[in-house]
Scaffold this motif. Structure first.
Motif, PDB file in Angstrom:
ATOM      1  N   MET B   1      79.968 101.343 -44.812  1.00 34.50           N
ATOM      2  CA  MET B   1      79.508 103.060 -45.783  1.00 34.50           C
ATOM      3  C   MET B   1      78.682 103.637 -45.718  1.00 34.50           C
ATOM      4  O   MET B   1      78.073 103.465 -44.924  1.00 34.50           O
ATOM      5  CB  MET B   1      78.451 101.964 -46.817  1.00 34.50           C
ATOM      6  CG  MET B   1      77.402 100.472 -47.039  1.00 34.50           C
ATOM      7  SD  MET B   1      76.321 100.155 -48.130  1.00 34.50           S
ATOM      8  CE  MET B   1      75.249 102.201 -48.399  1.00 34.50           C
ATOM      9  N   SER B   2      78.124 104.340 -46.803  1.00 32.63           N
ATOM     10  CA  SER B   2      77.560 106.092 -46.675  1.00 32.63           C
ATOM     11  C   SER B   2      76.096 105.527 -47.110  1.00 32.63           C
ATOM     12  O   SER B   2      75.592 104.345 -47.869  1.00 32.63           O
ATOM     13  CB  SER B   2      77.673 107.493 -47.591  1.00 32.63           C
ATOM     14  OG  SER B   2      77.699 106.710 -48.565  1.00 32.63           O
ATOM     15  N   THR B   3      75.233 105.538 -45.967  1.00 30.49           N
ATOM     16  CA  THR B   3      73.305 105.676 -46.379  1.00 30.49           C
ATOM     17  C   THR B   3      73.633 106.406 -47.589  1.00 30.49           C
ATOM     18  O   THR B   3      73.667 106.873 -48.426  1.00 30.49           O
ATOM     19  CB  THR B   3      72.637 105.997 -45.808  1.00 30.49           C
ATOM     20  OG1 THR B   3      72.860 105.422 -44.524  1.00 30.49           O
ATOM     21  CG2 THR B   3      71.124 105.780 -45.756  1.00 30.49           C
ATOM     22  N   HIS B   4      72.886 105.382 -48.871  1.00 27.73           N
ATOM     23  CA  HIS B   4      72.795 105.424 -50.023  1.00 27.73           C
ATOM     24  C   HIS B   4      70.292 105.256 -49.996  1.00 27.73           C
ATOM     25  O   HIS B   4      69.937 104.701 -48.937  1.00 27.73           O
ATOM     26  CB  HIS B   4      72.907 104.035 -50.919  1.00 27.73           C
ATOM     27  CG  HIS B   4      72.837 104.310 -52.524  1.00 27.73           C
ATOM     28  ND1 HIS B   4      73.780 104.863 -53.344  1.00 27.73           N
ATOM     29  CD2 HIS B   4      71.304 103.890 -53.331  1.00 27.73           C
ATOM     30  CE1 HIS B   4      73.582 104.971 -53.994  1.00 27.73           C
ATOM     31  NE2 HIS B   4      72.108 105.092 -54.469  1.00 27.73           N
ATOM     32  N   HIS B   5      70.156 106.025 -50.790  1.00 34.37           N
ATOM     33  CA  HIS B   5      69.007 106.550 -50.825  1.00 34.37           C
ATOM     34  C   HIS B   5      68.185 106.465 -51.920  1.00 34.37           C
ATOM     35  O   HIS B   5      68.640 107.081 -53.041  1.00 34.37           O
ATOM     36  CB  HIS B   5      68.760 108.439 -50.709  1.00 34.37           C
ATOM     37  CG  HIS B   5      69.016 108.172 -49.515  1.00 34.37           C
ATOM     38  ND1 HIS B   5      67.949 108.620 -47.600  1.00 34.37           N
ATOM     39  CD2 HIS B   5      70.615 108.813 -48.408  1.00 34.37           C
ATOM     40  CE1 HIS B   5      68.780 108.782 -46.441  1.00 34.37           C
ATOM     41  NE2 HIS B   5      69.821 109.113 -47.133  1.00 34.37           N
TER      42      HIS B   5
END
Lengths: 266, 345
Positions: B1-5
């Motif tokens: 998954m892409s990093t979530h901020h």
């Protein structure tokens, strides 16, 4: 040059010692054991309040033994452990020279009588935090004491730093490392940890000189020296024998007197 | 998954951790006992220690306990009943307060135990472990993570990484699905955020230049004379190995009687004199010289050759724990120079 450095230099120059085992500056403002073999290196030696580890532990190491006759920088606790090692025939008094250090004074001790006189005049100081814990333990019920030790020993992962730092734990094969048969649980579970420390305390009873090295060495911060200290105090109370004071003292718990007041002896 | 901020306040972080314990997941986090800090099972989040430096003992035991029962056996009439331990029963755990070096180490430790025949106990524990790490704002003189393949804001091995960004507030990076899953339950406690530059909040770690070519030099240094002086003051205990997040040696012990007992896996250390003692009585590592060489060689020569990374993340725990001040930073620098001197033409 400090008095210690001068004396160490003279011992090396005269050949009275081939290595001086002392304290030197370490990292993080700590001191560490150093092995000084040349006169030029005596500048490495320091002695101050940070120097508490008992260096006599290195006398049993074969690689140190091969360095030749040793002079050892000794705190009052280390002097006592050396006396105890002589009494237990582990160290030949002719093989080691002692630079007894206490605050600013350095005293050269070369024979058993001098060691004994020094030990008698220089009591071992028990750190205030150890004293405080001992006093609070004395006020506890047996149940509370058990809870205290269960909590403390739950931190023990059996790295044996206590054993490795102890000058009087010199067995080449410790009882806890025996596996045929296995006497003590090797595993670091609650029972195994308790068995190990009680075994060590019993083995140290009447032999512990209360130098505090085991407690300082513990990476988990367990005041582990208190067990052996208390066991030794019991021996002192019951048999009048204090470890580390006489080079020819028979071991309190492995000798007997025919005229002992206890009827079960003979 | 892409990093979530995201962004999270300190107060809400504590609420989130309380929610984790209330929701039935086991929470492990640093707790202070005297001057030492340990990863303990936490039931009251007020007990969590937010000390800036790594804990005394590493979080390794969460994957590789100091002792674990592999099986138990009991005589049953004429036959022997063997009960295997069931790895499937291992509970989901949340580990909070690991530093980036710890999380990197957990990943490398899991990789080690998955190499060849996978160790199902360690594997299952890793699968069930959610790692919420805190970036380091402070490093001490024993740290060298940036030279050991990591850094004070490295998210490797973490599911969520929090970076204190001033004003009792954290910038949050959600790095895995597992991290997102845990957060989903606590939607109201944090705000969406955008990728932020946290570098200004991270510790400045003193580099350890000697480490760069150290492994290659070690390959030819087995017979070097540097080891003797380097190890002279080593007491031969296992403190360094047992606080190390990556030391993975173990000993299999059978406990009990021939008719009833358990097979246990216990931590072991190459610093011990018995570690390589043969049945014949011969010991190929008779003194601390050979044992210290093994420790350094294993971490910085054999491990890189086999796994592509050192068996060390530069957390500095061994240096802090050693009763004889065998400081690893200093040892690496000194050994590197000593070996170079000896191999010079």
């Amino acid at each position: 040059m400090s008095a210690l450095q001068v004396q160490a230099g003279e011992l090396l120059a005269s050949g009275k010692a081939e290595v001086v085992i002392g304290y030197g500056e370490g990292t993080r403002g700590r001191v560490r054991p150093v092995f000084v073999r040349t006169r030029a290196d005596v500048s490495l030696l320091v002695f101050d309040g940070r120097c508490t580890a008992n260096l006599t532990v290195y006398l049993a190491k074969p690689e140190v033994g091969r360095m030749g006759k040793a002079a050892i920088v000794a705190t009052p606790g280390a002097v006592r452990s050396l006396i105890q090692l002589i009494a237990e025939h582990q160290v030949d008094p002719g093989e080691v020279v002692v630079l007894a250090a206490d605050d600013d004074a350095v005293t050269l001790l070369t024979d058993p009588a001098a060691l004994e006189a020094y030990a008698a005049a220089h009591p071992v100081t028990i750190p205030p935090e150890a004293k405080a814990v001992t006093e609070s333990l004395a006020r506890m019920s047996a149940q509370e004491r058990r809870a205290f030790w269960d909590a403390e020993l739950s931190r023990c992962f059996k790295c044996y730093a206590c054993r490795s730092a102890c000058a009087l734990c010199y067995c080449t094969r410790c009882i806890t490392d025996m596996n045929q048969p296995q006497w003590v649980c090797v595993a670091p579970h609650a029972l195994g940890v308790m068995e190990w420390h009680l075994n060590r305390a019993m083995h140290m009873a009447g032999r512990c000189v209360q130098c505090g090295s085991c407690t300082s060495a513990c990476p988990a911060g367990i005041p582990i020296g208190l067990l052996a200290m208390e066991a030794s105090r019991s021996v002192e109370k019951e048999f009048g024998a204090q470890a580390g004071l006489r080079c020819d003292a028979p071991p309190a718990l492995s000798s007997f007197a025919a005229d002992d007041r206890e009827s079960f002896i003979l | 998954m892409s990093t979530h901020h995201g962004v999270l306040s300190h107060q809400n972080l504590l609420k989130l951790l309380s929610g984790i314990t209330a929701g039935g997941m086991e929470l492990y986090a640093p707790r202070k006992t005297g001057q030492k800090v340990f990863f303990d099972h936490i039931t009251d989040v007020r007990e969590i220690a937010f000390d800036p430096l790594p804990t005394t003992e590493s979080p390794k035991a969460l994957l590789f306990p100091r002792v674990e029962r592999l099986l138990s056996f009991a005589r049953d009439g004429e036959s022997m009943r063997v009960d295997d331990r069931c790895a499937d029963l291992m509970p989901r755990r949340v580990l909070f307060g690991t530093r980036p070096c710890d999380a990197v180490a957990l990943q490398r430790l899991a990789e080690f135990f998955a190499d060849g025949i996978e160790d199902m106990f360690v594997g299952k524990r890793r699968e069930q472990l959610v790692v919420i790490s805190l970036s380091c704002a402070v490093a001490d003189a024993d740290c060298f993570c940036t030279s050991a393949g990591s850094g004070p804001g490295d998210g490797t091995g973490s599911d969520i990484l929090l970076t204190a960004s001033g004003g009792e507030r954290y910038d949050m990076e959600v790095l895995t699905d597992r991290g997102r899953e845990v957060l989903a339950t606590f939607a109201g406690l944090w705000d969406e955020g955008s990728p932020a530059d946290t570098s200004g909040y991270l510790a400045v770690v003193e580099p350890l230049p000697a480490l760069a070519g150290f492994g290659a030099k070690l390959a030819g240094a087995f017979a070097s004379t540097v080891w003797k002086d380097a190890s002279l003051r080593c007491l031969g205990c296992g403190a360094c190995a047992y606080v190390c997040p990556l030391c993975s040696c173990f000993d299999i012990e059978d406990e009990g009687t021939p008719s009833k007992g358990s097979r246990l896996r216990c931590w072991d250390s190459c610093g011990f004199s018995l570690f390589t003692l043969h049945t014949s009585g011969h010991n190929p590592r008779p003194t601390q010289t050979e044992r210290w060489r093994q420790r350094v060689m294993h971490k910085f020569s054999y491990m890189p050759a086999r796994f592509g990374h050192a068996g060390c993340v530069g957390c500095g725990r061994c240096s802090r724990a050693c009763p004889a001040d065998m400081n690893l930073r200093e040892q690496i620098t000194m050994l590197d120079a000593g070996i170079a001197l000896q191999s010079a033409p």
